[in-house]
Write an enzyme that holds these catalytic residues in place. Structure first.
Site, PDB file in Angstrom:
ATOM      1  NE  ARG A   4     -26.573  31.459  68.080  1.00 37.30           N
ATOM      2  CZ  ARG A   4     -26.788  30.161  68.019  1.00 37.30           C
ATOM      3  NH1 ARG A   4     -26.192  29.422  67.113  1.00 37.30           N
ATOM      4  NH2 ARG A   4     -27.588  29.578  68.890  1.00 37.30           N
TER       5      ARG A   4
ATOM      6  CE  LYS B 218     -36.960  11.007  72.290  1.00 37.87           C
ATOM      7  NZ  LYS B 218     -36.068   9.884  72.415  1.00 37.87           N
TER       8      LYS B 218
ATOM      9  N   GLY C 233     -34.114  27.049  70.954  1.00 37.58           N
ATOM     10  CA  GLY C 233     -34.162  27.180  69.509  1.00 37.58           C
ATOM     11  C   GLY C 233     -35.546  27.169  68.904  1.00 37.58           C
TER      12      GLY C 233
ATOM     13  N   GLY D  17     -29.495  25.513  75.227  1.00 37.75           N
ATOM     14  CA  GLY D  17     -28.979  24.573  76.232  1.00 37.75           C
ATOM     15  C   GLY D  17     -28.492  25.284  77.475  1.00 37.75           C
TER      16      GLY D  17
END
Ligand code: AMP
Length: 400
Positions: free
Chosen positions: A37, A199, A356, A379
């Site tokens: 990053r 999920k 991720g 996200g």
């Protein structure tokens, strides 16, 4: 709408307040486990410093919940940054206040100042206006290069930006937007999305939005079992989000059936007696999952079916592992799909990997540089592809 970037404003001699994503993983001893990053932000920082701007950097690290946590100080990042760029890097153990303002004001052109973790302040995640105004005093223009937090309206990503006339994207942000918005706008077809992960709840919005835009969605991982349940199959003790069964059913109907269907589910899967690497496991056809067993990976036949769709594609988006890939016995599906995606990239297919765990799987296999684009923001990339507006992007100046 395209956003202005660092190339579009005059920056020489100015003080740029730049939001970057230095949220790096740390080892138990507090060292940087992976500096990807930091490296990803270098292009923007270097560009601004070379043009003669003073660069004031802000970032978060971890989740200190509005209080100082020495284990989450950005000091360690300042050292690393200093090793990676040729410009002088300074660090200050605060984000706001007289001392910080003095230090920022005293920076020479080409100098870089990294502020302390913005999440040491309660006002950051609350998008507090007073905190944002205090941050804004440090610069005379603003750039956001932290795509990974662009889906959050926080003080350093959104609140502060409103306080500048010049508020532009950094180069990492620019590339992420170009690639991901390009997927929604004009993908070369066939466009295939590969979705997996735990999920269905976190991905259902994505399935919904992508159904209108892609040619096929192939679904593996834990989320497949809620879809199986929705079409009346027995799934044993596999992961199921009961409350999403009706929505999955609706989406399956919308996706159609037969050869032209849009959603492809696994035809076989590996089941285990427990979600544990070292217990009995076997491959069964979907529909034959024994009552007490748990689906943990996609089977070989499924890999072939998914591969067939992938080799026909011209554009691919992948998010989420195909099984519990942290356990070696159930990592095969994810690894093989990752390999197929790397192989088709070589054949000229545009491949984008976001999120991720799929990125972790690519890294494990040393394939991260074998795909067209790896999104740095899990996200944020999902929300963008769900069709949501990202507050940290919306607030930036439109170009033209
Ligand atoms: P996500 O963050 O939603 O992409 O989920 C990633 C997680 O999904 C990983 O930790 C995987 O172990 C988990 N996962 C993938 N397949 C399954 C499965 N069949 N059952 C339970 N968890 C799974």
């Amino acid at each position: 709408m395209r956003k202005k970037t660092l190339r579009d404003i005059e920056i020489a001699g100015r003080k740029i307040l730049m939001r970057v994503d230095f949220n790096v993983p740390l080892t138990k001893d507090g060292d940087i486990a992976d500096d990807t990053r930091i490296r990803a932000a270098l292009e923007s920082i270097d560009f601004a410093a070379k043009k003669g701007a003073s660069v004031i950097l802000m970032s978060h690290l971890g989740r200190p919940k509005g209080a100082v946590d020495p284990a989450l100080s950005l000091k360690v990042v300042a050292y690393r940054l200093g090793e990676l760029i040729s410009h002088p890097v300074r660090f200050i153990e605060a984000c706001i206040g007289e001392e910080v303002e003095k230090k920022a004001a005293s920076l020479a052109p080409g100098e870089v100042l990294l502020l302390e973790n913005v999440r040491f302040y309660e006002g950051e995640t609350k998008n507090d206006q007073v905190f944002a105004r205090q941050l804004a005093r440090l610069g005379d223009c603003f750039s956001n290069d932290a795509f990974g937090t662009a889906h959050r309206a926080h003080a350093s990503t959104e609140g502060v930006a409103h306080l500048f006339d010049d508020r532009v994207a950094g180069f990492l942000m620019e590339r992420e937007l170009e690639v991901l918005e390009g997927l929604l706008a004009e993908p070369e077809r066939p466009f295939v999305a590969v979705l997996g992960g735990a999920k269905v709840s976190g991905k259902i919005g994505l399935v919904k939005n992508l159904l209108d835009r892609v040619d096929r969605i192939v679904i593996g991982g834990g989320m497949a079992y809620t879809f199986f349940k929705a079409v009346g199959l027995e799934v044993g003790r596999s992961l199921v989000d009961e409350e999403y069964i009706p929505l999955c059913r609706e989406l399956m109907e919308k996706a159609g059936s037969g050869k032209e269907r849009q959603i492809f589910l696994p035809v076989d899967c590996i089941v285990a007696s427990e979600a544990d690497n070292d217990v009995p496991h076997k491959t069964v056809s979907t529909g034959d999952i024994p009552e007490d067993w748990i689906g943990v990976d996609i089977g070989e036949k499924t890999i072939e079916v998914f591969k067939e769709e992938l080799v026909r594609a011209r554009t691919v988006f992948w998010n989420g592992p195909m099984g519990i890939f942290e356990m070696p016995n159930y990592a095969g599906g994810t690894r093989k799909i990752a390999k197929v995606i790397a192989d088709i990239t070589e054949e000229g297919v545009m491949t984008v990997v976001g999120g991720g765990d799929s990125v972790a799987a690519l890294n494990q296999l040393h394939l991260a540089d074998k795909v067209t684009h790896v999104s740095t923001g899990g996200g944020a990339s999902l929300e963008l592809l769900e069709g949501k507006k990202l507050p940290g992007v919306e607030v930036l100046n439109d170009s033209g």
